[in-house]
Design a protein around this motif. Structure first.
Motif, PDB file in Angstrom:
ATOM      1  N   ALA A  44       0.846  -1.397  -0.171  1.00 27.02           N
ATOM      2  CA  ALA A  44      -0.127  -0.082  -0.024  1.00 27.02           C
ATOM      3  C   ALA A  44       0.833   1.181   0.064  1.00 27.02           C
ATOM      4  N   ALA A  45       0.166   2.444  -0.633  1.00 23.67           N
ATOM      5  CA  ALA A  45       0.838   3.615  -0.411  1.00 23.67           C
ATOM      6  C   ALA A  45       0.168   4.267   0.878  1.00 23.67           C
ATOM      7  N   LYS A  46       1.206   4.597   1.921  1.00 23.42           N
ATOM      8  CA  LYS A  46       0.790   5.230   3.232  1.00 23.42           C
ATOM      9  C   LYS A  46       1.051   6.910   3.149  1.00 23.42           C
ATOM     10  N   ASP A 112       5.167   0.692  -0.393  1.00 21.35           N
ATOM     11  CA  ASP A 112       5.857  -0.249  -0.947  1.00 21.35           C
ATOM     12  C   ASP A 112       5.112  -1.132  -2.300  1.00 21.35           C
ATOM     13  N   VAL A 113       4.218  -0.303  -2.747  1.00 26.69           N
ATOM     14  CA  VAL A 113       3.575  -0.900  -4.226  1.00 26.69           C
ATOM     15  C   VAL A 113       4.773  -0.705  -5.126  1.00 26.69           C
ATOM     16  N   PRO A 114       5.401  -1.750  -5.920  1.00 25.30           N
ATOM     17  CA  PRO A 114       6.283  -1.595  -6.900  1.00 25.30           C
ATOM     18  C   PRO A 114       5.871  -0.572  -7.833  1.00 25.30           C
ATOM     19  N   SER A 115       6.639   0.536  -8.233  1.00 22.57           N
ATOM     20  CA  SER A 115       6.288   1.496  -9.405  1.00 22.57           C
ATOM     21  C   SER A 115       6.716   0.800 -10.501  1.00 22.57           C
ATOM     22  N   GLY A 116       5.646   0.902 -11.629  1.00 23.58           N
ATOM     23  CA  GLY A 116       5.736   0.509 -12.922  1.00 23.58           C
ATOM     24  C   GLY A 116       5.731  -0.992 -13.228  1.00 23.58           C
ATOM     25  N   ALA A 117       5.004  -1.524 -12.380  1.00 14.77           N
ATOM     26  CA  ALA A 117       4.821  -3.108 -12.176  1.00 14.77           C
ATOM     27  C   ALA A 117       3.540  -3.625 -12.628  1.00 14.77           C
ATOM     28  N   GLY A 118       2.703  -2.628 -12.954  1.00 19.27           N
ATOM     29  CA  GLY A 118       1.390  -2.968 -13.462  1.00 19.27           C
ATOM     30  C   GLY A 118       0.450  -3.385 -11.999  1.00 19.27           C
ATOM     31  N   LEU A 119       0.909  -2.762 -10.774  1.00 16.99           N
ATOM     32  CA  LEU A 119       0.037  -2.908  -9.585  1.00 16.99           C
ATOM     33  C   LEU A 119      -0.533  -1.782  -9.021  1.00 16.99           C
ATOM     34  N   SER A 120      -0.686  -0.930  -9.818  1.00 17.54           N
ATOM     35  CA  SER A 120      -1.559   0.404  -9.897  1.00 17.54           C
ATOM     36  C   SER A 120      -0.934   1.041  -8.671  1.00 17.54           C
TER      37      SER A 120
END
Length: 376
Positions: A44-46, A112-120
Motif C-alpha cells: 500500500a501507499a501510506k 511499498d507498491v512496486p512502481s511501474g509493475a502494473g500493480l496500480s
C-alpha cells in the motif's frame, strides 16, 4: 527514513493507507464499460498528513528525491506539476474542480507498491490522498465517489486515459475477497476468495520491465476500441453480445478486429470467473487466467517477451494458470498455484529468466487485502 515531524516540523493528524491491486481477470475492459475482478494487495501507499489553512500543499515521498514539493492549491492546473507529485496534486485539483472547498495539507508518503509493475502504484497514491482529504476536510463522499475523483485526476490532470478499475479496487476492496465490478455504473459486490481454505496461493511475478501508460500506446488502444464501438453503432464494446461477435468482426477493419475480440471474450471470462468463485471452485480459475493471457498476447498485443516467459515458465512448473496483470507492455504476471508449489514455481520462473538473459524477477505471494482506510 525521514518522518513527518522531521520533514515538516509539525505534528500530523493521522495516517492513511490505500492498496495496490492485481486483477484476476478483466484487463482492458474497464474503459469499454465492461466487467473486472480485481483484488487489493497488502502492499500500500501510506500517507501521514495534516491539514493546512494557508492554501499550501507540501509533499514529501520516501521514494522521491529527498526534497519537499510545495504548491499552492489555487494554482493547480493540468500540466502544472510533473513527476510523482502530479498524482497527489491532481487529486486536490479534482476535488476543487468538483466543487469541494478544500485547501492545503502536508503529506509524507511511503509506499511499498512496486512502481511501474502494473500493480496500480499511481492509483494507490491518488486514493490515499483522496481518503485523507475526506477526513481532513470532513467531506461526505463515498468510496466510489472518491474513486471517480481519483480517476478524473489521472485522466484530466496527469493525462492518462485510464478506466476506473484501479481506483475502485483501491477504495472499495475488502479483505478476503475479490471485487466484481461493473465499470459502467460502478455496481459491485465482494466475492469471497478463500485461497488458503482450498490450499491455493496467488503468486505475483514482477518482471521488472517498466511500463508507462502515458506514452501513447494505451491511449491508442482505447481510441481503437472507441472507434470500433462507433462503427458498430454501440455505446461501448460491452454492448456487443458474445453470440454476435463473428458477425460484428466481419463489419470491422482488420486492425480493429483483434481488439474487439479480446474485449468481448474477456467480459465473458470475468463472468465465468465469478461463477467459479461463487461455486467455491477456485482451482477452476487457472484455465481462465491462461486463456486471458493468450488473448492479451495474441489479440490485444500488450504482452512482451518477459511476461510471456513468466506465464509459460509458471505453468510448466505446475501453476494452475497464469496471466499478465495491469495495462501491459511489461509489468507483472499473476499465477494461481497450489500452496505447496509456490516456492518451486517462483524458482522456476527465476531460472527461466536467468537462462534467457533477463534480470531476475521479483516474486511474492498476494493475499486479498482491505481497501483505503485510516490506519493511525
Amino acid at each position: 527514513m525521514a518522518d513527518f515531524q522531521s520533514v515538516f516540523g509539525a505534528t500530523p493528524t493521522g495516517v492513511w493507507a490505500a492498496p495496490g491491486r492485481v486483477n484476476l481477470i478483466g484487463e482492458h475492459t474497464d474503459y469499454n464499460d465492461g466487467f473486472v475482478l480485481p483484488v487489493a494487495l497488502p502492499h500500500a501507499a501510506k500517507a501521514t498528513a495534516r491539514r493546512r489553512d494557508d492554501g499550501v500543499l507540501r509533499l514529501f515521498s520516501e521514494q522521491g528525491d529527498g526534497e519537499v514539493t510545495e504548491l499552492r492549491v489555487d494554482g493547480l492546473a493540468p500540466g502544472s506539476v510533473t513527476g510523482w507529485a502530479a498524482y497527489p496534486a491532481a487529486v486536490v485539483w479534482a476535488l476543487r474542480e468538483a466543487g469541494h472547498d478544500v485547501g492545503g495539507a502536508d503529506f509524507h508518503f511511503d509506499s511499498d507498491v512496486p512502481s511501474g509493475a502494473g500493480l496500480s502504484s499511481s492509483a494507490a497514491l491518488e486514493c490515499v490522498v483522496a481518503t485523507a482529504y475526506r477526513d481532513l476536510y470532513e467531506l461526505e463522499l463515498t468510496g466510489p465517489e472518491l474513486a471517480l475523483i481519483a480517476q478524473r485526476a489521472e485522466n484530466a490532470f496527469v493525462g492518462v486515459p485510464c478506466g476506473v478499475m484501479d481506483q475502485m479496487a483501491s477504495m472499495c476492496c475488502v479483505e478476503g475477497a475479490a471485487l466484481f465490478l461493473d465499470t459502467r455504473d460502478l455496481a459491485h459486490r465482494h466475492v469471497p476468495l478463500d485461497l488458503a481454505g482450498q490450499g491455493l496461493r496467488l503468486l505475483v511475478i514482477d518482471t521488472r520491465v517498466k511500463h508507462d501508460l502515458g506514452d501513447g500506446a494505451y491511449a491508442e488502444l482505447r481510441a481503437g476500441c472507441e472507434r470500433a464501438a462507433e462503427l458498430l453503432g454501440l455505446r461501448a464494446l460491452r454492448d456487443l453480445p458474445p453470440d454476435r461477435l463473428p458477425q460484428a468482426l466481419d463489419r470491422l477493419p482488420a486492425e480493429l478486429r483483434p481488439l474487439v475480440r479480446h474485449v468481448v471474450t474477456e467480459d465473458v471470462r470475468v463472468e465465468q470467473a465469478v461463477a467459479r468463485l461463487d461455486a467455491g471452485d477456485l482451482a477452476a480459475l487457472g484455465p481462465i487466467l491462461s486463456a486471458g493471457h493468450a488473448s492479451l498476447r495474441d489479440d490485444y498485443r500488450v504482452s512482451c517477451p518477459e511476461t510471456d516467459l513468466a506465464v509459460a515458465a509458471a505453468v510448466a512448473a505446475g501453476a494452475l494458470g497464469a496471466r499478465m496483470t495491469g495495462g501491459g507492455f511489461g509489468g507483472s504476471v499473476l499465477a494461481l498455484v497450489e500452496a505447496g508449489t509456490l516456492d518451486h514455481v517462483a524458482a522456476a520462473v527465476t531460472t527461466a529468466f536467468s537462462d534467457a538473459g533477463y534480470a531476475a524477477p521479483r516474486t511474492f505471494a498476494a493475499t486479498p487485502a482491505a481497501g483505503a482506510r485510516r490506519v493511525g
